[in-house]
Motif scaffolding. Structure first.
Motif, short mmCIF file in Angstrom:
data_model
loop_
_atom_site.label_atom_id
_atom_site.label_comp_id
_atom_site.label_asym_id
_atom_site.label_seq_id
_atom_site.Cartn_x
_atom_site.Cartn_y
_atom_site.Cartn_z
N TYR A 256 0.82 -1.22 0.00
CA TYR A 256 0.00 0.00 0.00
C TYR A 256 0.86 1.27 0.00
N TYR A 257 1.98 1.21 -0.70
CA TYR A 257 2.88 2.36 -0.82
C TYR A 257 2.20 3.46 -1.62
N GLN A 258 2.28 4.70 -1.11
CA GLN A 258 1.64 5.84 -1.76
C GLN A 258 2.56 7.04 -1.80
N SER A 259 2.37 7.87 -2.82
CA SER A 259 2.96 9.22 -2.87
C SER A 259 1.84 10.16 -3.30
N HIS A 260 2.08 10.99 -4.30
CA HIS A 260 1.06 11.92 -4.79
C HIS A 260 1.11 12.03 -6.31
N LEU A 261 -0.03 12.34 -6.90
CA LEU A 261 -0.06 12.80 -8.29
C LEU A 261 0.12 14.30 -8.26
N SER A 262 0.93 14.83 -9.16
CA SER A 262 1.25 16.24 -9.11
C SER A 262 1.60 16.75 -10.49
N GLY A 263 1.14 17.95 -10.82
CA GLY A 263 1.46 18.53 -12.11
C GLY A 263 0.47 19.59 -12.52
N LYS A 264 0.47 19.93 -13.81
CA LYS A 264 -0.41 20.98 -14.35
C LYS A 264 -1.06 20.49 -15.64
N ILE A 265 -2.38 20.64 -15.70
CA ILE A 265 -3.12 20.28 -16.92
C ILE A 265 -4.05 21.40 -17.38
N ALA A 266 -4.06 22.52 -16.63
CA ALA A 266 -5.01 23.59 -16.97
C ALA A 266 -4.54 24.91 -16.37
N SER A 267 -5.15 25.98 -16.86
CA SER A 267 -4.99 27.32 -16.28
C SER A 267 -6.35 27.81 -15.82
N VAL A 268 -6.33 28.81 -14.96
CA VAL A 268 -7.58 29.47 -14.56
C VAL A 268 -7.52 30.91 -15.03
N LYS A 269 -8.62 31.37 -15.60
CA LYS A 269 -8.76 32.78 -16.03
C LYS A 269 -9.83 33.41 -15.16
N PHE A 270 -9.37 34.29 -14.23
CA PHE A 270 -10.32 34.99 -13.37
C PHE A 270 -10.93 36.17 -14.10
N LYS A 271 -12.13 36.55 -13.69
CA LYS A 271 -12.87 37.61 -14.38
C LYS A 271 -12.75 38.97 -13.70
N GLY A 272 -12.34 38.99 -12.45
CA GLY A 272 -12.32 40.24 -11.71
C GLY A 272 -11.06 41.06 -11.89
N ASN A 273 -10.81 41.92 -10.93
CA ASN A 273 -9.65 42.81 -10.93
C ASN A 273 -8.38 42.00 -10.67
N PRO A 274 -7.42 41.99 -11.60
CA PRO A 274 -6.19 41.20 -11.40
C PRO A 274 -5.44 41.58 -10.12
N LYS A 275 -5.53 42.85 -9.72
CA LYS A 275 -4.79 43.30 -8.55
C LYS A 275 -5.41 42.81 -7.24
N LYS A 276 -6.63 42.26 -7.33
CA LYS A 276 -7.28 41.73 -6.13
C LYS A 276 -7.13 40.22 -6.00
N THR A 277 -6.39 39.61 -6.91
CA THR A 277 -6.19 38.15 -6.88
C THR A 277 -4.99 37.80 -6.00
N ASP A 278 -5.19 36.91 -5.04
CA ASP A 278 -4.08 36.44 -4.19
C ASP A 278 -3.31 35.35 -4.94
N TYR A 279 -2.43 35.78 -5.82
CA TYR A 279 -1.71 34.83 -6.67
C TYR A 279 -0.44 34.30 -6.00
N GLY A 280 0.06 35.02 -5.00
CA GLY A 280 1.34 34.65 -4.40
C GLY A 280 1.23 34.43 -2.91
N PHE A 281 2.29 34.80 -2.20
CA PHE A 281 2.35 34.57 -0.76
C PHE A 281 1.71 35.71 0.01
#
Length: 551
Positions: A256-281
């Motif tokens: 029952y050895y496990q790790s994780h699936l990890s990667g990127k298959i899509a992007s998200v396009k938000f509709k609001g104000n870009p400056k109000k998006t918490d994109y980072g830390f």
């Protein structure tokens, strides 16, 4: 520090990663009159090459990293190249679901009990307050990741906290050496144990000098295996006499050895104000870095039999010059530079940026030229924050004026019996069988669809897939590569039929041998296991202290 090695120790701990060091420090502080022997394979003359990693055979190198990329030898263990991400497990990880079924051998009572040790763990990990949800932090309560987002099936308030990152060996070595009741022995490999006596008590451990191959034996009242999933599993597979008081060796050992699936298959396009998006830390009041993650409500996961998954905002693929970012291209070019790239990031992190490819160098150079001077200024600022400050910038996330971000998924795997570790014919080689199941892959796809639907219905945004629908499964299988977050092979259970240790981490069939490794986690969650293993280390130290009081 090698003194008084001929006495009987109260506790002998094998392994000096975060789990071993936290157990040793917490126990020795709670019990100043008790003695601790802390044994580490890596010695002062430790080279990159070592016999343990050389004797590991990985059957699937597409989805599993090389042994040298998965673990570290030496004081501090895995923390030598740990990124510092501290994440809590979730209640859904302790709930039976059809796809997990009988393999979920722990429960919510155990989860709730461990919470009392989280605060102490955050102190060892130097990651700030013991709050893992923004609604628990007054400065961020009620804030959203982007305009119009509403919590429900999808949440945005669960956070990851970030350590310095704390290198446990460097950070705690002097404290370990100064403690009069702790003895540190480096350069020795745990080889064998005496069989349990009629009361289940194991009295001695045999260790071998890594350089001279000289064998030594030590006596202790309790033993803790904290050498990481691979080596804990190998030690137990090689010492089945530890289970001689049972009718059989626990049938789940190594399985029952496990790790994780990890990667990127899509992007998200938000509709609001870009400056109000918490994109980072975000920065907590004490200066620690925290970051949002999309997660999914427990009830939704259980009702739809889906696996626990976190999805966070990320940069486009560095190696693809179509992003047209001079800063990203410069960072990519730096990472593919053989000497410099190795100094700036551990192999697994470097791979996440380069994907092992050297391509389109001319186009990347052109991106850098077109983006001057920010192509230089942005990476220089990041370099300063990431490498020259005490509390380092944990990662690099760049603002998008288009309000469009790649999505990085990090998903649980089902406990699958065929994913296992076993010894080779020589009883030395460790063979790792590891693959992704259709259940793992399909859950990732369904949860991306869930996120897309949720964002559209709330008029917050939408997903843009990088692959055609019928190509997603193959893409996930090709890009997912882990083996760094290891769990499942010595899982917690209420009987030796279902697991290898009990809920106090005691090895079934013994009275005084314990396992403090993420190998005891029967489900892998959305989280990397390092921090939550620290919680179990604090808990184990307290449990061993109570045993002393009663003995």
């Amino acid at each position: 520090m090698e003194t008084n090695l001929d006495k009987i120790f109260d506790v002998c701990i094998v392994g000096t990663g975060p789990a071993g060091i936290v157990t040793a420090l917490e126990y020795s502080q709670l019990n100043p009159d008790k003695t601790v022997l802390l044994i580490e394979y890596g010695g002062p003359k430790q080279t990159v090459k070592n016999d343990l990693d050389d004797s590991i055979e990985i059957e699937n190198r597409v989805n599993h990293h090389d042994p040298y990329e998965c673990t570290n030898k030496g004081l501090g263990g895995s923390s030598l190249t740990w990124g510092g991400r501290c994440v809590m497990y979730d209640e859904v990880d302790f709930i039976k679901r059809p796809s997990v079924d009988a393999s979920c051998t722990w429960d919510l009572d155990l989860f709730n009990e461990t919470k009392q040790y989280v605060k102490k763990t955050t102190e060892y990990f130097e990651c700030g307050d013991p709050a893992f949800n923004l609604d628990e932090i007054p400065a961020f309560k009620g804030t959203k990741i982007a305009d119009n987002f509403q919590e429900g099936v999808v949440t945005d308030s669960a956070i990851e906290r970030w350590s310095m990152p704390t290198r446990f060996g460097e950070r705690y070595e002097s404290e370990i050496i100064k403690r009069p009741n702790v003895t540190l022995l480096c350069g020795y490999e745990a080889r064998g144990f005496s069989a349990p006596d009629e009361n289940g008590v194991v009295s001695t451990i045999e260790v071998r000098n890594v350089e001279s191959k000289e064998l030594l034996s030590f006596t202790a009242k309790s033993f803790v295996l904290a050498a990481g999933t691979q080596e804990v599993t190998r030690i137990l597979l090689r010492n089945k006499q530890l289970f001689s008081k049972l009718d059989e060796t626990p049938p789940t050992l190594g399985k029952y050895y496990q790790s994780h699936l990890s990667g990127k298959i899509a992007s998200v396009k938000f509709k609001g104000n870009p400056k109000k998006t918490d994109y980072g830390f975000l920065r907590n009041a004490d200066g620690t870095y925290i970051r949002r993650r999309f997660q999914f409500a427990s009830k939704y996961l259980v009702d739809n039999d889906l696996l626990n998954t976190a999805i966070w905002l990320d940069n486009p693929l560095y190696f693809d010059p179509k992003h047209k970012s001079g800063a990203m291209s410069l960072m990519y070019l730096t990472m593919i530079t053989p000497i410099l790239g190795k100094k700036l990031a551990p192999p697994a992190i470097a791979y996440s940026i380069t994907k092992g490819e050297v391509k389109d160098v001319g186009k990347h150079i052109w991106n850098v030229i077109k983006g001057l001077p920010s192509s230089i200024i942005t990476p220089a600022t990041i370099f300063y924050k990431r490498y020259l400050l005490t509390r380092k910038l944990p990662g690099i996330f760049l603002f998008s004026s288009q309000n469009k971000y790649a999505l990085h998924f990090h998903s649980e795997q089902i406990p699958f019996e065929a994913n296992r570790m076993e010894l080779g014919p020589d009883h030395e080689k460790l063979i790792i069988h590891y693959d992704l199941t259709d259940t793992d892959v399909n859950s990732v796809i369904k949860l991306h669809d869930t996120l897309d639907k949720w964002l559209r219905e709330s008029n917050c945004g939408e997903l843009e897939y990088w692959f055609k629908k019928d190509e997603l499964a193959d893409a996930i299988r090709k890009i997912s590569k882990d083996g760094i977050h290891q769990s499942g092979t010595t899982r917690i259970a209420d009987s030796p039929k279902d697991g290898v240790v009990d809920r106090n981490l005691r090895l079934w069939g013994t009275k005084n041998v314990f396992v403090c490794s993420s190998s005891v986690f029967p489900t892998s969650s959305q989280a990397n296991p390092t921090f939550y293993l620290g919680v179990f280390a604090v808990r184990l130290a307290n449990y061993l202290s109570k045993l002393n009081e009663n003995s």
